[in-house]
Enzyme design. Sequence first.
Site, short mmCIF file in Angstrom:
data_model
loop_
_atom_site.label_atom_id
_atom_site.label_comp_id
_atom_site.label_asym_id
_atom_site.label_seq_id
_atom_site.Cartn_x
_atom_site.Cartn_y
_atom_site.Cartn_z
N LYS A 11 0.85 -1.21 0.00
CA LYS A 11 0.00 0.00 0.00
C LYS A 11 0.86 1.24 0.00
O LYS A 11 2.02 1.22 0.42
CB LYS A 11 -0.95 0.02 1.21
CG LYS A 11 -0.30 0.06 2.61
CD LYS A 11 0.14 1.43 3.10
CE LYS A 11 0.79 1.37 4.47
NZ LYS A 11 1.67 2.52 4.75
N VAL A 97 11.10 -4.14 2.79
CA VAL A 97 10.99 -4.41 4.22
C VAL A 97 11.18 -3.10 5.00
O VAL A 97 12.10 -2.34 4.71
CB VAL A 97 12.07 -5.45 4.63
CG1 VAL A 97 12.06 -5.67 6.13
CG2 VAL A 97 11.84 -6.77 3.89
N GLY A 99 9.63 -0.44 4.81
CA GLY A 99 9.70 0.62 3.80
C GLY A 99 8.54 1.58 3.81
O GLY A 99 8.46 2.46 2.96
N GLY A 100 7.57 1.41 4.73
CA GLY A 100 6.41 2.29 4.74
C GLY A 100 5.35 1.86 3.74
O GLY A 100 4.46 2.62 3.38
N MET A 101 5.44 0.59 3.27
CA MET A 101 4.45 0.08 2.32
C MET A 101 3.68 -1.12 2.88
O MET A 101 3.06 -1.88 2.14
CB MET A 101 5.13 -0.29 0.99
CG MET A 101 5.79 0.92 0.34
SD MET A 101 6.24 0.62 -1.37
CE MET A 101 4.65 0.75 -2.18
N GLY A 103 4.51 -3.99 4.21
CA GLY A 103 4.89 -5.34 3.77
C GLY A 103 4.62 -6.39 4.84
O GLY A 103 4.06 -7.45 4.54
N SER A 105 2.49 -6.18 7.31
CA SER A 105 1.03 -6.26 7.46
C SER A 105 0.43 -7.08 6.33
O SER A 105 -0.50 -7.86 6.54
CB SER A 105 0.42 -4.86 7.45
OG SER A 105 0.96 -4.08 8.48
N ALA A 106 0.96 -6.90 5.12
CA ALA A 106 0.48 -7.66 3.96
C ALA A 106 0.70 -9.15 4.18
O ALA A 106 -0.18 -9.97 3.90
CB ALA A 106 1.20 -7.19 2.69
N ASP A 138 -2.35 -1.61 10.27
CA ASP A 138 -2.49 -1.63 8.81
C ASP A 138 -2.96 -2.99 8.28
O ASP A 138 -3.20 -3.13 7.08
CB ASP A 138 -1.14 -1.31 8.15
CG ASP A 138 -0.71 0.14 8.32
OD1 ASP A 138 -1.51 0.94 8.84
OD2 ASP A 138 0.42 0.46 7.92
O1 C5P Z 1 -0.17 -0.95 14.82
P1 C5P Z 1 1.28 -1.14 14.53
O2 C5P Z 1 1.91 -2.20 15.41
O3 C5P Z 1 1.60 -1.37 13.09
O4 C5P Z 1 1.97 0.23 14.91
C1 C5P Z 1 3.36 0.35 15.03
C2 C5P Z 1 3.67 1.60 15.84
O5 C5P Z 1 3.30 2.77 15.09
C3 C5P Z 1 2.88 1.72 17.14
O6 C5P Z 1 3.56 1.08 18.19
C4 C5P Z 1 2.84 3.23 17.35
O7 C5P Z 1 4.06 3.69 17.89
C5 C5P Z 1 2.76 3.77 15.94
N1 C5P Z 1 1.38 4.07 15.53
C6 C5P Z 1 0.75 5.19 16.06
N2 C5P Z 1 -0.55 5.48 15.72
C7 C5P Z 1 -1.21 4.70 14.82
C8 C5P Z 1 -0.58 3.57 14.26
C9 C5P Z 1 0.72 3.28 14.64
O8 C5P Z 1 1.33 5.93 16.87
N3 C5P Z 1 -2.44 5.01 14.48
#
Ligand code: C5P
Length: 304
Positions: A11, A97, A99-101, A103, A105-106, A138
Amino acid sequence: MNSVTVRVPAKVNLQLAVGPLRDDGYHDLVNVFHAVSIFDEVTATAETGMTVRVEGESADQVPEDGDNLAIRAASALAGHAGRSYGVNLVIRKAIPVAGGMAGGSADAAAALVACNELWGLGLPLEDLMEIAADIGSDVPFALLGGTAVGTGRGERLTPLEVSGTFHWVFALAEGGLSTATVYAECDRLREAGGERVAWPRAAEPLLAALRAGDAEALGAALSNDLQPAAVMLRGSLARTLAAGREYGALGALVSGSGPTCAFLAGSAAHASELAASLKEADVARDVIIAHGPVPGPVPGPVPA
Ligand code: C5P
């Protein structure tokens, strides 16, 4: 059935509006997700234990133990079903990896779809979405695909109406960025700037551009509140973004928490030209052309 393979897209965030920090450490978001044609593939094979092997793009940077998001997803699904199912997962990576895309989560979403099929659970998408939200913010979108707006942590999704196809160029960076670190840097920059953090809202011009299939308007409406933090942590991204704009991208932004940069092109031909210019300029580790939106993961034969 002994083995199920699922293909799952990456994404890019078309709008990432980051609201105030919540008590649970997350931020309330308006997160416009858009699935693009860079795919990981996950094959689930029946086995007694829970194991994972990772192959392909930067595979050595992905954990092959219980920290792997796909294994966590498979374990959560087995837990939900109340049975001690086993699986071997093989992940073939093309999505960058860290990379903000999305991966990781996918891969988690693909593991949910593949194991649901392999174990014959027949759980509906709504149940998989709930399990997905516990794995990561995500992951629910990674199950859905297409284009959708996420609120809350990004896990509460509403699909969006989109006309046509958009053409993208992605500039991959050397090494990844930690999502948590980028959010923390965003908070730090806001505090240092004395910024009053507004409640996030979907940008109406962006939604209108998606409905109309208007790439020029979409390019002008792209926005990412995490971009200043990602650029602060990885100064070289400023040059990459500037190069894309200089070579005629309709819009340029950091993808999610970065460090991948996304450039919107006006057509497939424009995307090829833009990719060639970015390669030539040597502002990225690699350059990938993709289009969106694409559908989310489904079990079955992988398209050629
Ligand atoms: O949900 P996920 O584990 O992918 O999020 C990784 C980190 O990104 C969280 O621990 C948090 O620091 C940050 N995050 C956030 N607010 C969000 C999603 C993620 O601060 N809505």
